[in-house]
Design an enzyme around this catalytic site. Sequence first.
Site, PDB file in Angstrom:
ATOM      1  N   GLU A  47       0.859  -1.308   0.168  1.00 58.15           N
ATOM      2  CA  GLU A  47      -0.022   0.002   0.125  1.00 58.15           C
ATOM      3  C   GLU A  47       0.822   1.289   0.174  1.00 58.15           C
ATOM      4  O   GLU A  47       0.451   2.164  -0.571  1.00 58.15           O
ATOM      5  CB  GLU A  47      -0.910  -0.086   1.284  1.00 58.15           C
ATOM      6  CG  GLU A  47      -1.935  -0.947   1.011  1.00 58.15           C
ATOM      7  CD  GLU A  47      -1.317  -2.653   1.642  1.00 58.15           C
ATOM      8  OE1 GLU A  47      -0.331  -2.565   1.929  1.00 58.15           O
ATOM      9  OE2 GLU A  47      -2.089  -3.576   1.163  1.00 58.15           O
ATOM     10  N   PHE A  62      -9.392  -2.861   1.769  1.00 58.66           N
ATOM     11  CA  PHE A  62     -10.140  -2.635   3.013  1.00 58.66           C
ATOM     12  C   PHE A  62      -9.644  -1.683   3.867  1.00 58.66           C
ATOM     13  O   PHE A  62      -8.274  -1.174   3.716  1.00 58.66           O
ATOM     14  CB  PHE A  62      -9.922  -4.088   3.719  1.00 58.66           C
ATOM     15  CG  PHE A  62     -11.061  -4.940   3.283  1.00 58.66           C
ATOM     16  CD1 PHE A  62     -12.510  -5.195   3.796  1.00 58.66           C
ATOM     17  CD2 PHE A  62     -10.770  -5.886   2.346  1.00 58.66           C
ATOM     18  CE1 PHE A  62     -13.353  -6.251   3.356  1.00 58.66           C
ATOM     19  CE2 PHE A  62     -11.476  -6.933   1.804  1.00 58.66           C
ATOM     20  CZ  PHE A  62     -12.746  -6.809   2.277  1.00 58.66           C
ATOM     21  N   PRO A  98      -0.849   0.703   6.123  1.00 61.15           N
ATOM     22  CA  PRO A  98       0.714   0.836   5.649  1.00 61.15           C
ATOM     23  C   PRO A  98       0.844   1.964   4.881  1.00 61.15           C
ATOM     24  O   PRO A  98       2.286   2.458   4.685  1.00 61.15           O
ATOM     25  CB  PRO A  98       0.940  -0.589   4.961  1.00 61.15           C
ATOM     26  CG  PRO A  98      -0.180  -1.332   5.352  1.00 61.15           C
ATOM     27  CD  PRO A  98      -1.262  -0.524   5.898  1.00 61.15           C
ATOM     28  N   HIS A 112     -11.360  -6.012   8.794  1.00 62.65           N
ATOM     29  CA  HIS A 112     -11.963  -5.790   7.410  1.00 62.65           C
ATOM     30  C   HIS A 112     -13.376  -4.933   7.862  1.00 62.65           C
ATOM     31  O   HIS A 112     -14.356  -4.774   7.026  1.00 62.65           O
ATOM     32  CB  HIS A 112     -12.641  -7.043   7.034  1.00 62.65           C
ATOM     33  CG  HIS A 112     -11.564  -7.825   6.456  1.00 62.65           C
ATOM     34  ND1 HIS A 112     -10.448  -8.671   7.041  1.00 62.65           N
ATOM     35  CD2 HIS A 112     -11.015  -8.142   4.993  1.00 62.65           C
ATOM     36  CE1 HIS A 112      -9.814  -9.299   6.515  1.00 62.65           C
ATOM     37  NE2 HIS A 112      -9.996  -9.020   4.987  1.00 62.65           N
TER      38      HIS A 112
HETATM   39  C1  LIG Z   1      -1.729  -4.996   4.245  1.00 62.37           C
HETATM   40  C2  LIG Z   1      -2.640  -5.758   3.501  1.00 62.37           C
HETATM   41  N1  LIG Z   1      -3.096  -5.632   2.309  1.00 62.37           N
HETATM   42  C3  LIG Z   1      -4.202  -6.350   1.705  1.00 62.37           C
HETATM   43  C4  LIG Z   1      -4.709  -7.209   2.529  1.00 62.37           C
HETATM   44  C5  LIG Z   1      -5.837  -7.896   1.501  1.00 62.37           C
HETATM   45  N2  LIG Z   1      -5.296  -9.333   1.252  1.00 62.37           N
HETATM   46  C6  LIG Z   1      -5.634 -10.444   1.905  1.00 62.37           C
HETATM   47  S1  LIG Z   1      -5.012 -11.880   1.535  1.00 62.37           S
HETATM   48  C7  LIG Z   1      -4.092 -10.967  -0.005  1.00 62.37           C
HETATM   49  C8  LIG Z   1      -3.471 -11.671  -0.630  1.00 62.37           C
HETATM   50  C9  LIG Z   1      -2.092 -12.370  -0.316  1.00 62.37           C
HETATM   51  O1  LIG Z   1      -1.257 -13.136  -1.240  1.00 62.37           O
HETATM   52  P1  LIG Z   1      -0.049 -13.861  -0.778  1.00 62.37           P
HETATM   53  O2  LIG Z   1       0.634 -12.969   0.416  1.00 62.37           O
HETATM   54  O3  LIG Z   1       0.403 -14.349  -1.856  1.00 62.37           O
HETATM   55  O4  LIG Z   1      -0.758 -14.959   0.209  1.00 62.37           O
HETATM   56  P2  LIG Z   1      -1.667 -16.107  -0.086  1.00 62.37           P
HETATM   57  O5  LIG Z   1      -2.969 -15.620   0.077  1.00 62.37           O
HETATM   58  O6  LIG Z   1      -1.505 -16.762  -1.595  1.00 62.37           O
HETATM   59  O7  LIG Z   1      -1.430 -17.283   0.674  1.00 62.37           O
HETATM   60  C10 LIG Z   1      -4.703  -9.751   0.008  1.00 62.37           C
HETATM   61  C11 LIG Z   1      -4.335  -8.918  -0.920  1.00 62.37           C
HETATM   62  C12 LIG Z   1      -4.188  -7.707   3.470  1.00 62.37           C
HETATM   63  N3  LIG Z   1      -4.719  -8.703   4.158  1.00 62.37           N
HETATM   64  N4  LIG Z   1      -3.505  -6.972   4.271  1.00 62.37           N
END
Ligand SMILES: Cc1ncc(C[n+]2csc(CCOP(=O)(O)OP(=O)(O)O)c2C)c(N)n1
Lengths: 379, 329
Positions: B64, B87, B93, B133
């Site tokens: 972010e 969200f 961040p 959320h």
């Molecule tokens: C700081 C932050 N930004 C956005 C999100 C929303 N979000 C939740 S899971 C996700 C994807 C995460 O991908 P990855 O790190 O590859 O983990 P995976 O879900 O593949 O296990 C996002 C964008 C979040 N939880 N935290």
Amino acid sequence: MTVLDHRHLAAPVPGWRPDATGPRTDPAPLLPDESPHRVLGTPAAEKADPELLAELYRRLVVGRRYNQQATTLTKQGRLAVYPASTGQEACQVAAALALRQDDWLFPSYRDTLAVVSRGVDPLEALTLLRGNAHTGYDPKATRTAPLCTPLATQAPHAVGLAYAAQLRGEDTVALALLGDGGTSEGDFHEALNFAAVLNAPVVFLVQNNGYAISVPLTRQSAAPTLAHKAVGYGMPGRLVDGNDAVAVHAVLTEAVERARSGGGPTLVEALTYRIEAHTNADDATRYRQDEEIAAWREHDPILLMERHLRGTGQLDDRLAQAATEEAEALAARMRAEFHTDPELDPMSLFAHVYAEPTQQLAEQAAQLTAELDAEEQAR
Amino acid sequence: MSTAVETRTMAQALNSALRDAMRADESVHVLGEDVGALGGVFRITDGLTAEFGPERCLDTPLAEAGILGTAVGMAMYGLRPVVEMQFDAFAYPAMEQLVSHVAKMRNRTAGRMPLPITIRIPYGGGIGGVEHHSDSSEAYYTHTPGLHVVTPATVADAYGLLRASIASDDPVVFLEPKRLYWGKDALDATAPVEPIGRAVLRRPGRSAVLITYGPSLPVCLEAAEAAKAEGWDLAVLDLRSLVPFDEQTAVELVRSVGRAVVVHESTGFGGAGAEIAARLTEKCFHHLAAPVLRVTGFDIPYPAPMLEHHHLPGVDRILDAVARLQWED
Ligand SMILES: Cc1ncc(C[n+]2csc(CCOP(=O)(O)OP(=O)(O)O)c2C)c(N)n1
């Protein structure tokens, strides 16, 4: 020295690193493996400890069932949301098995299975995703940090805890679990840097499952591998087949022992795949093809393990049946306990905001009590 | 182009606003996590990459601070970035970029470098989201000079205010009440775009004024309806914009009615309602028959979804406050 005296340009650059006096002669130990480390399907598998294999197999089978049952519970509305680790079970169970009981695990939101595999009660581990409480287990008693939703933010915590343990003269190790997407966040980079500078006994395991929700790895990072990211911070980066439970266990065990004995942090990238959608709320057909999933199903962690155990005659009916029975018992327990809504105390809203409630919170608690009483009387 | 009056969800209205703004002005660029093929987790950016290409609707790495910081540079070079934070709690961040740079660049450069950035943030609770959320983070933003803070509560405003935000030469934090995303209403995309900073009276009334915004507007309208049974005729004022705050409209209304309750779902202590109540008390003191009251969420971290209904102000809590407005006088 005058301004015209340029001889100083030829002098060696003063070193601010103790060992920066000459060119490196060691074989660049920081550079990660060229291809992912594997054990299953290679000659090395013959030497694997049969007891470890049986244990990993049992946990893989139980873990798969856990993932399936939790996913079913979302469909029945019994769990609010579940980010399944189906297909990633090898990483999850190996992460738990590589730690000693008194080590610490710092899971992200997809790592419920790692938490459960570590011995945390399966239902207590699910309160966050069920929606009744944030963290259902005791982090200190279980040496497991809360499931962390804001990405990568738990990584500096793992560093700090490991550093504190080191300061206390204890040989505790912290293991932080992350996804490939999480490696883009600033907190990830700051954690790696701190860990290396402090020589903290911490291990970072990145489960690279190909996607961060919809974004594929190619849009996430231009590095040759995520393990390469370790190099710039000054720690080893290891690349491992994340669906090969024996390999993940071996690489993590080595990294954990290295950390424990004062060797500092390691970044491990495990190549794996997210078989299910991101969560039950996601539509994965928008961003990936069925063929890709089919290819990874051929490389399923349980399949790899079964193939090896069958080939070497180690998978007898007794072992298979015991694993299945344990898995079904767990699934049955989940179904039974999620069958009814949990008992909730509305006044718990005001508990644990501060050690001592403020006057304002006490007033608000009284207000809610009055509201609930009025509701009760109206009924 | 959206021309006729159509029935749309708020999510669709936001999507139309982005599409129409991108069609109207080449400098408008959308960036964020999952805004491309997926169309955002709430589908607000659905189809934009298909229509405008991945350069104008850009899937970014998951970071972010990087997204907003990059948007700062893009705006410095003449583009109009529209940033999506996935969200509410995942915008934190980016707080450093927002507070230290986005909000201050115009001021730091003596007006030479304004930053026309729109930061869309789905916010608030009521949809059963787990931890992180459901935050209502408006007070952090309203406390930061240099940011506009806008929050629509209707389908028409979702469209109009987003167009106005993108057209604004100042940074706008555009808060989207996610529990209203799926509500449907008529949308006339050709209606003139109202400037940011005007409150609208959603319902006239003589007994007391409910002052609110975003996700709490429907709750207040419901409360006003229910209040008729008590013999109260409640006005409902929708602020639509917290910064700038439409003081004139609010002051005139409160002076004429003499009683007011500010309603929002975020935490009350140090919240937007505290500012509004203080200001109205200062400006309307001699016209008030009772102190300006607040009805807000409790001063607690947002609770687990199964308990959130106890936290969110509902009709009863609003009517209780109205009942406390010293009617005996
Ligand atoms: C700081 C932050 N930004 C956005 C999100 C929303 N979000 C939740 S899971 C996700 C994807 C995460 O991908 P990855 O790190 O590859 O983990 P995976 O879900 O593949 O296990 C996002 C964008 C979040 N939880 N935290």
